[in-house]
Design an enzyme around this catalytic site. Sequence first.
Site, PDB file in Angstrom:
ATOM      1  N   ARG A  21      -6.141  10.949  -0.894  1.00  0.00           N
ATOM      2  CA  ARG A  21      -6.482   9.768  -1.686  1.00  0.00           C
ATOM      3  C   ARG A  21      -8.207  10.005  -1.600  1.00  0.00           C
ATOM      4  O   ARG A  21      -8.743  10.027  -2.552  1.00  0.00           O
ATOM      5  CB  ARG A  21      -6.203   8.558  -0.829  1.00  0.00           C
ATOM      6  CG  ARG A  21      -6.600   7.188  -1.740  1.00  0.00           C
ATOM      7  CD  ARG A  21      -8.026   6.648  -1.547  1.00  0.00           C
ATOM      8  NE  ARG A  21      -8.428   6.485  -0.208  1.00  0.00           N
ATOM      9  CZ  ARG A  21      -9.837   6.133  -0.083  1.00  0.00           C
ATOM     10  NH1 ARG A  21     -10.809   6.142  -0.955  1.00  0.00           N
ATOM     11  NH2 ARG A  21     -10.084   5.697   1.394  1.00  0.00           N
ATOM     12  N   ASP A  22      -8.719   9.859  -0.370  1.00  0.00           N
ATOM     13  CA  ASP A  22     -10.438  10.096  -0.319  1.00  0.00           C
ATOM     14  C   ASP A  22     -10.729  11.445  -0.920  1.00  0.00           C
ATOM     15  O   ASP A  22     -11.905  11.202  -1.373  1.00  0.00           O
ATOM     16  CB  ASP A  22     -10.626   9.824   0.982  1.00  0.00           C
ATOM     17  CG  ASP A  22     -12.113   9.279   1.297  1.00  0.00           C
ATOM     18  OD1 ASP A  22     -12.603   9.088   0.092  1.00  0.00           O
ATOM     19  OD2 ASP A  22     -12.453   9.255   2.447  1.00  0.00           O
ATOM     20  N   CYS A 246     -18.647   9.560  -0.861  1.00  0.00           N
ATOM     21  CA  CYS A 246     -18.750   8.373  -1.596  1.00  0.00           C
ATOM     22  C   CYS A 246     -19.352   8.656  -3.186  1.00  0.00           C
ATOM     23  O   CYS A 246     -20.609   9.099  -2.864  1.00  0.00           O
ATOM     24  CB  CYS A 246     -19.109   7.578  -0.775  1.00  0.00           C
ATOM     25  SG  CYS A 246     -19.508   5.755  -1.561  1.00  0.00           S
ATOM     26  N   ASN A 255     -15.338  14.226   4.156  1.00  0.00           N
ATOM     27  CA  ASN A 255     -14.813  13.678   5.465  1.00  0.00           C
ATOM     28  C   ASN A 255     -14.948  14.798   6.418  1.00  0.00           C
ATOM     29  O   ASN A 255     -15.022  15.810   6.206  1.00  0.00           O
ATOM     30  CB  ASN A 255     -13.530  12.945   5.392  1.00  0.00           C
ATOM     31  CG  ASN A 255     -13.189  12.039   4.199  1.00  0.00           C
ATOM     32  OD1 ASN A 255     -14.141  11.989   3.105  1.00  0.00           O
ATOM     33  ND2 ASN A 255     -12.621  10.751   4.687  1.00  0.00           N
TER      34      ASN A 255
END
Length: 318
Positions: A21-22, A246, A255
Amino acid sequence: MASATPVPPGSHITICEVGPRDGFQNEKTFIPTAKKIEIVNALFASGLRHMQVTSFVSPRAVPQLADAEEVLAGIDRPEGAFVTALVPNLRGAERAAGAGVDAVHTVVSASETHNLKNVNRPVDQSLSEFEAVFATLDKAGIAIEGGIATAFGCPFEGIVPPRQVARIAKRYQELGASSVSLGDTTGMATPLTVQAAIRAIRDAAPGLEIHLHFHNTRGVGLACVMTGLSEGVTHYDASVGGLGGCPFAAGATGNICTEDLVYLLQESGYESGVDLDKIIAAATLTQEVIGRPLPGQVLKAGPRLKRHDPDLTVTAAG
């Protein structure tokens, strides 16, 4: 603010894989649904059991995740798998409830400016709108994880006071969240800011489970994990290969890397249930699908005791 009991070596540490997802959401080239499913299955095969597989956002806003239902329907869920997805609003919650997720993850920024950039509304309005989301998911028997972005600092406002993070965490607890996840959205966390936020939440919302989601923008993501462990936190998000970042903050990078985290925990005497060789293999597959080198360090170097043939190594002359 009261101190916590450190997590003792030998304890099980939960890793939630958020790369599908991220990480994927930032990729401009569409990743075929079959490849997404292949990567998710490889990650589960490594021993990971918690995974944020996708997001139920508008396909117009994030075209990369337009296939959320298809991915969830196509993955192999091993015994004990706990599958989550991010939802931004009531429509996303309704889609998630129909797709068979075990939990959903909601997000509000601790910073007013970042929340306006991210979802175009003030923080308190976001929290108010979550009331309908929580009610819908509670009726469907789906757990809710409350996310707080920019929990350790904002690129627009600078310092985010721990009391602001704690206020949002308490509101999540009142709404019925099973846990709260502190997001280091732009890599501004330091060991001291992590400690302060954790302790503020424990004072304001006793009993609320805390998860930590670090980015490695300034190279201290794993140092912040060690601080989390010293504060008694046993749940950490990570992204395969270090994918992520982001889109609403300049300079933000990926991350903390799943295989790097697995290596750190293993070498520090903790259990994660993840096979290091298999998670490296999953990261290698992900790197091949993405089509560029990923930032993970263990992906490049391998395990600490990996052996090399001296006959294939250049010998110094002279």
